[in-house]
Design an enzyme around this catalytic site. Structure first.
Site, PDB file in Angstrom:
ATOM      1  CB  SER A 132       2.610  -1.621   9.621  1.00 23.99           C
ATOM      2  OG  SER A 132       1.279  -1.919   9.935  1.00 23.99           O
ATOM      3  NE  ARG A 176      -5.914   4.635   9.318  1.00 20.75           N
ATOM      4  CZ  ARG A 176      -6.866   3.714   9.214  1.00 20.75           C
ATOM      5  NH1 ARG A 176      -8.094   4.077   8.922  1.00 20.75           N
ATOM      6  NH2 ARG A 176      -6.592   2.445   9.388  1.00 20.75           N
ATOM      7  CG  ASP A 198      -0.682  -4.136   7.662  1.00 22.18           C
ATOM      8  OD1 ASP A 198      -0.038  -5.152   7.986  1.00 22.18           O
ATOM      9  OD2 ASP A 198      -0.419  -3.481   6.642  1.00 22.18           O
TER      10      ASP A 198
END
Length: 495
Positions: free
Chosen positions: A174, A105, A227
Site C-alpha cells: 500500500s 501481516r 488494499d
C-alpha cells in the site's frame, strides 16, 4: 441613619443587579458568537442533493478523462492488470503478505473450491523495527522474507500443497507504485514514515523475490495489489455481484471493474475476460462543487501535501477529528467557549482524533458525560457546561455528515459511470464492498452514507444496490488474487 443604610443597601443591590445583567449580556453575546460560528459552519458544509449530484457528475467526468489518457484527470484511474477476480472455485494453498505501515501481516489460506470455500486460514502480525524504515532496501525485505520463511515453516497438517508445486503469494503493497503487470511494479515514493533510498524506481516484487531466494524459500509472487483491490477481490469471492470496493478508514480510495474496451489509454491486447480492475485513487478528486470551509483550506495549506488529496481531507478518518479541533479552537478564540483562557492542548494539530470525535458524537447520556470526559482527557478542559458540550456534538454532527454525504456522492459517481444509477429492466443486483474503521465503527457516518445514497438513487434503483461491510480485504483478498492468477490455472476464469 436608617435611611442612609437603606439607601446603601439599595445602591449595593442595584450594583449587584447591574453586574448580573452585564454578566448575562456578556454570556448571551458569547453564546451568540459561538452560535454564529456554528451557523456559518453549517451553511458552508451544506451538501444538499443538488450539490451532491454535481459532485457525482464531476466524479464520473473525471473517471472518463482518467481512462482516456495518463495524467488527464485528478483521479489516478490506474490500470491494475487484475483482469480476473476470484470466482469461488479456487482450490489450494495460497499465501498473502500485507505491507502498508509500521506492521506487516503474513497470512495463509486453504481454499476448497465452490463447496469448501475457505477451509482454514492463519495470520500473523509482525512489527517492523524503526531502524529498518529508514535503512536499506535489502535489510527491510530480508527482514520480511525471514519472517515469512518462519511462518511457512509453521505450516500445519491442515494445509496441503500439491506435489511439485511452488507456493504462491499475493503481495498487498500500500505505497504508490507504477504497475507494469499483475506481478511487477516500481515504487514511486515511500510514505507513512518510510524513507529508504534504494527502493524508489525499483521493482518491489523483484526485491521481495530476491529476499525469498536468499531464505531458500520456493515461493512465487503471482499478484501485486493495493488494499482497495484486495477488498474488491475479497468482496467478489463472497458475492459475485460486487462491482466496486471503497476504503473508508484513515485514508480513502475506491476500485471497480471496468470493461477493457472502455479504457482508451489501454494499448495492450484486450484480456480474455474483457474486464479490467481500475484503482481510482479517488482521494485526489477535487471540484468547485465540494463544500470547502476556511478550516479545510487552512488544514490543506498546512498539510504535507497542499493542494492534493482534497476529497480525502474532507471524508477520511485521518482528518475529520482535526477539522472539528479547528472549529472548536475558533469558538474558544472568538466566543470563549471553554472559559476566558484558550486550552493550550486545543492548539495542538491532530490531538483530537476521529475515534475521539466518534465517541463524543455517539454520546446519548442526558448530560453528555462522555463528551465532558473526552474534552477533559484529550484537551485538558477540566469542566464544561452542558451548553458547551451540546455545541461540540453539533460540530461533530456537521463535519461527519458532510463527509458521509460526499462519500455517498463518490459512490454515485461510480454507479453513473457503470450505468447502474438508473432503473434497468433486468433488476440486476449491484454490490459495493466497503472496508475501513471509519465506516465500520462510526455509526452516524455509515448510516448517513447509506441513507444519502438511497435518497439519491430513488426507491426503484436503491432496492437493487447493496452496501456490504468487507472484512480484511487487504489480507485474504491478496491470497485470493494469488489464486485467481495462479501459474497453474488451466483456463482463465472471466471476471
Amino acid at each position: 441613619m436608617r435611611k442612609a443604610a437603606v439607601a446603601a443597601v439599595a445602591a449595593a443591590a442595584a450594583v449587584g443587579v447591574a453586574l448580573l445583567v452585564r454578566r448575562q449580556v456578556r454570556e448571551a453575546k458569547r453564546w451568540g458568537r459561538a452560535a454564529a460560528v456554528l451557523r456559518d459552519l453549517e451553511e458552508r458544509c451544506a451538501a444538499p442533493p443538488a450539490r451532491l449530484r454535481q459532485v457525482a457528475d464531476a466524479v464520473a467526468v473525471e473517471m472518463h478523462a482518467g481512462l482516456a489518457s495518463e495524467g488527464g484527470s485528478k483521479l489516478g484511474m490506474i490500470i491494475s492488470y487484475v483482469d480476473s477476480l476470484p470466482s469461488g472455485q479456487e482450490k489450494g494453498l495460497f499465501y498473502a503478505l500485507d505491507l502498508g505501515g509500521t506492521n506487516f501481516r503474513v497470512l495463509r489460506v486453504q481454499l476448497g473450491g465452490k463447496e469448501g470455500r475457505v477451509v482454514k486460514q492463519e495470520c500473523e502480525e509482525i512489527s517492523i523495527p524503526t531502524h529498518l524504515m529508514t535503512g536499506s532496501s535489502h535489510e527491510l525485505f530480508d527482514f520480511i522474507a525471514a519472517a515469512l520463511a518462519k511462518f511457512v515453516a509453521s505450516e500445519g497438517e491442515d494445509f496441503h500443497l500439491p506435489e511439485g508445486r511452488q507456493r504462491e503469494l499475493g503481495f498487498t503493497f500500500s505505497f504508490p507504485v507504477k504497475q507494469s503487470s499483475i506481478a511487477s511494479g516500481t515504487l514511486i515514493k515511500w510514505t507513512k514514515g518510510f524513507s529508504i533510498d534504494g527502493t524508489v524506481g525499483e521493482d518491489v516484487v523483484a526485491e521481495l523475490s530476491r529476499a525469498l531466494d536468499c531464505q531458500g524459500l520456493d515461493m512465487k509472487v503471482t499478484a501485486l495489489v493495493n488494499d482497495t483491490i484486495g477488498t474488491l477481490a475479497g468482496g467478489r469471492y463472497d458475492d459475485n455481484d460486487v462491482v466496486a470496493a471503497v476504503i473508508l478508514g484513515t485514508g480513502t480510495n475506491a476500485a471497480y471493474v471496468e470493461r477493457a474496451n472502455a479504457i482508451p489509454k489501454w494499448h495492450g491486447l484486450l484480456p480474455k475476460s474483457g474486464d479490467m480492475v481500475i484503482n481510482m485513487e479517488w482521494g485526489n478528486f477535487r471540484s468547485t462543487h465540494l463544500p470547502l470551509t476556511e478550516f479545510d483550506q487552512a488544514l490543506d495549506a498546512e498539510s504535507l501535501n497542499p493542494g492534493e488529496q482534497i476529497y480525502e481531507k474532507l471524508i477520511s478518518g485521518m482528518y475529520l477529528g482535526e477539522i472539528v479541533r479547528r472549529v472548536l479552537l475558533k469558538m474558544a478564540q472568538e466566543a470563549s467557549l471553554f472559559g476566558d483562557d484558550i486550552p493550550p492542548k486545543l492548539k495542538i494539530p491532530f490531538i483530537l482524533t476521529t475515534p475521539h470525535m466518534s465517541m463524543m458524537h455517539h454520546d446519548r447520556s442526558p448530560d453528555l458525560r462522555t463528551v465532558g470526559v473526552e474534552l477533559r482527557d484529550i484537551l485538558g478542559i477540566q469542566s464544561t457546561s452542558l451548553k458547551a458540550r451540546r455545541l461540540v456534538v453539533a460540530v461533530c454532527d456537521i463535519v461527519a455528515k458532510r463527509g458521509a454525504r460526499l462519500a455517498a456522492a463518490g459512490i454515485l459517481g461510480i454507479l453513473k459511470k457503470l450505468g447502474r444509477d438508473i432503473p434497468g429492466s433486468d433488476k440486476q443486483r449491484t454490490v459495493i464492498a466497503i472496508d475501513g474503521g471509519l465506516y465500520e465503527h462510526y455509526t452516524v457516518f455509515s448510516e448517513t452514507l447509506e441513507s444519502t445514497l438511497r435518497d439519491m438513487l430513488g426507491d426503484e434503483v436503491s432496492s437493487s444496490v447493496v452496501i456490504k461491510l468487507a472484512n480484511d480485504g487487504s489480507g485474504i483478498g491478496a491470497a485470493l488474487l494469488a489464486a485467481a492468477h495462479s501459474q497453474y490455472l488451466e483456463a482463465e476464469e472471466p471476471l
